[in-house]
Design an enzyme around this catalytic site. Structure first.
Site, PDB file in Angstrom:
ATOM      1  CB  ILE A 179      -1.977  -0.531   9.757  1.00 15.44           C
ATOM      2  CG1 ILE A 179      -0.656  -0.661  10.515  1.00 15.44           C
ATOM      3  CG2 ILE A 179      -3.158  -0.457  10.739  1.00 15.44           C
ATOM      4  CD1 ILE A 179      -0.347   0.510  11.446  1.00 15.44           C
ATOM      5  CG  ASP A 180      -7.305  -3.511   5.838  1.00 21.23           C
ATOM      6  OD1 ASP A 180      -7.328  -2.583   5.009  1.00 21.23           O
ATOM      7  OD2 ASP A 180      -8.286  -4.242   6.056  1.00 21.23           O
ATOM      8  CB  THR A 188      -4.979   3.479   8.647  1.00 18.77           C
ATOM      9  OG1 THR A 188      -4.105   2.556   8.004  1.00 18.77           O
ATOM     10  CG2 THR A 188      -4.151   4.598   9.236  1.00 18.77           C
ATOM     11  CD  GLU A 243      -2.919   1.265   2.229  1.00 17.04           C
ATOM     12  OE1 GLU A 243      -3.755   2.172   2.130  1.00 17.04           O
ATOM     13  OE2 GLU A 243      -2.953   0.391   3.098  1.00 17.04           O
ATOM     14  CG  ASP A 252      -7.711  -2.668   0.968  1.00 20.32           C
ATOM     15  OD1 ASP A 252      -7.026  -2.210   1.896  1.00 20.32           O
ATOM     16  OD2 ASP A 252      -8.133  -1.971   0.022  1.00 20.32           O
ATOM     17  CG  ASP A 298      -3.374  -2.708   4.138  1.00 23.22           C
ATOM     18  OD1 ASP A 298      -2.692  -1.848   4.731  1.00 23.22           O
ATOM     19  OD2 ASP A 298      -4.562  -2.521   3.804  1.00 23.22           O
TER      20      ASP A 298
END
Length: 281
Positions: A106-107, A109, A83, A233, A104
Site C-alpha cells: 500500500i503506497d 498508507t 517494503e 515507491d 509496495d
C-alpha cells in the site's frame, strides 16, 4: 470492484513481448490485492508505527504476504525488494541480475489510514536490473496504470503520455515530505519547495509517490520530485513514465538513474534541466 480492463491484458496485444506472462501474473496479483485494500479501506484499521510518523497497518503486511507467497510459489528462483519485508530485515534494498519483484503493498498508507482514497498497490519486475513490468492500481478510485517495457503506458486501457510543456511557469508540480522531520532536513525540504514554488504554477503533495509518478506519465502533473523515496515507491511508476515518453533521474539529472538512490525527478526532457537547477541549488 472489478479491475479496469487494459489492452495489455488481452491475448492479442503485447503477445510478442517476452514479459507478457509476468505481466498477466502481476495483473492477477494486483486485482487480488486491490480487493483486499478496498475492503480494508472501509473497515477499522489496526495501526502500528515504524517510527513517530511512518505508519504500517495489518493490511500492508497481509497484502505483501499474499503477493509474495503467490510469486514464490510460481517463480521460486525470483527475489524481492518489498517494503514490509525489508523493514523486517528479510531482504536488502538492492537490485541484482536475478529477476526481482519490487512491491509496495500500500503506497500512501497515511492516506489509507485517514480514508483519503489516494493510495495504491505498486508491483514491478526487474530483470537484469531493468524494470520490464509495472502495475500501479488504486482500487478506491478504480485507476489502473500498466506498462510492459517497449509496449507503451496505459491508464484503464487508454494510452497515456507525458506533458509537452517546456515552461516551468505553466507547470503543476508534485512532491512529498520526508519522515525525517529533523530541523536540518526540513530546512532542505522547505528551501527546495520555496525555490520551486516561486517558479511554477503550483505544487501538490498528494501522499503516494507511485501515483504521483503515474500522474506525470499521463500529463496531469508536469513534474514530480522527492527525496527519501524507496525503490518500491517508484519502480513501477518509473516504467509508466518512461514508456509514456518521460524521464526519471536523481536530483542532479543523472543519465543513468538508480531507483535505489532514495531520490527522484520525474518529468519530460524539456523541463528536466530547468527543475534540476532549482532542486539541486
Amino acid at each position: 470492484s472489478q479491475i479496469p480492463t487494459t489492452p495489455l491484458s488481452s491475448s492479442e496485444s503485447a503477445s510478442a513481448s517476452p514479459y507478457k506472462e509476468y505481466f498477466d501474473f502481476a495483473l492477477e496479483l494486483a486485482e487480488a490485492a486491490g480487493k483486499m485494500i478496498n475492503e480494508a479501506f472501509h473497515a477499522p484499521k489496526l495501526i502500528s508505527f515504524k517510527d513517530q510518523v511512518d505508519l504500517v497497518t495489518e493490511s500492508d503486511k497481509a497484502v505483501e504476504d499474499m503477493v509474495m507467497s503467490r510469486i514464490k510459489a510460481k517463480y521460486p528462483s525470483h527475489t524481492f525488494v518489498a517494503e514490509e519485508s525489508i523493514a523486517a530485515g528479510d531482504f536488502d534494498e538492492v537490485l541484482t541480475d536475478t529477476p526481482t519483484w519490487i512491491i509496495d503493498p500500500i503506497d500512501g498508507t497515511t492516506n489509507f489510514v485517514h480514508k483519503h482514497p489516494f493510495a495504491c498497490i505498486s508491483i514491478a519486475l526487474a530483470i537484469d536490473q531493468v524494470i520490464v513490468v509495472g502495475i500501479v492500481y488504486n482500487p478506491m478510485m478504480e485507476e489502473l496504470f500498466t506498462a510492459i517495457k517497449g509496449e507503451g503506458s496505459y491508464r484503464n486501457g487508454e494510452t497515456i503520455s507525458v506533458t509537452k510543456k517546456d515552461n516551468l511557469k505553466h507547470c503543476l508540480v508534485g512532491t512529498g515530505f520526508p519522515y525525517d522531520r529533523s530541523p536540518e532536513n526540513l530546512a532542505l525540504v522547505l528551501g527546495r519547495v520555496s525555490r520551486v514554488l516561486t517558479e511554477v504554477r503550483d505544487i501538490r503533495r498528494a501522499g503516494s509517490a507511485a501515483l504521483d509518478v503515474c500522474y506525470v506519465a499521463m500529463g496531469v502533473l508536469d513534474i514530480y520530485y522527492e527525496a527519501g523515496v524507496h525503490a518500491w515507491d517508484i519502480a513501477a511508476g518509473c516504467l509508466m513514465l518512461t514508456e509514456a515518453g518521460g524521464v526519471a533521474t536523481g536530483f542532479k539529472g543523472e543519465e543513468k538513474f538508480d531507483i535505489c538512490n532514495r531520490e527522484v525527478v520525474a518529468t519530460n526532457a524539456a523541463l528536466l534541466p530547468q527543475i534540476v537547477k532549482l532542486i539541486d541549488a
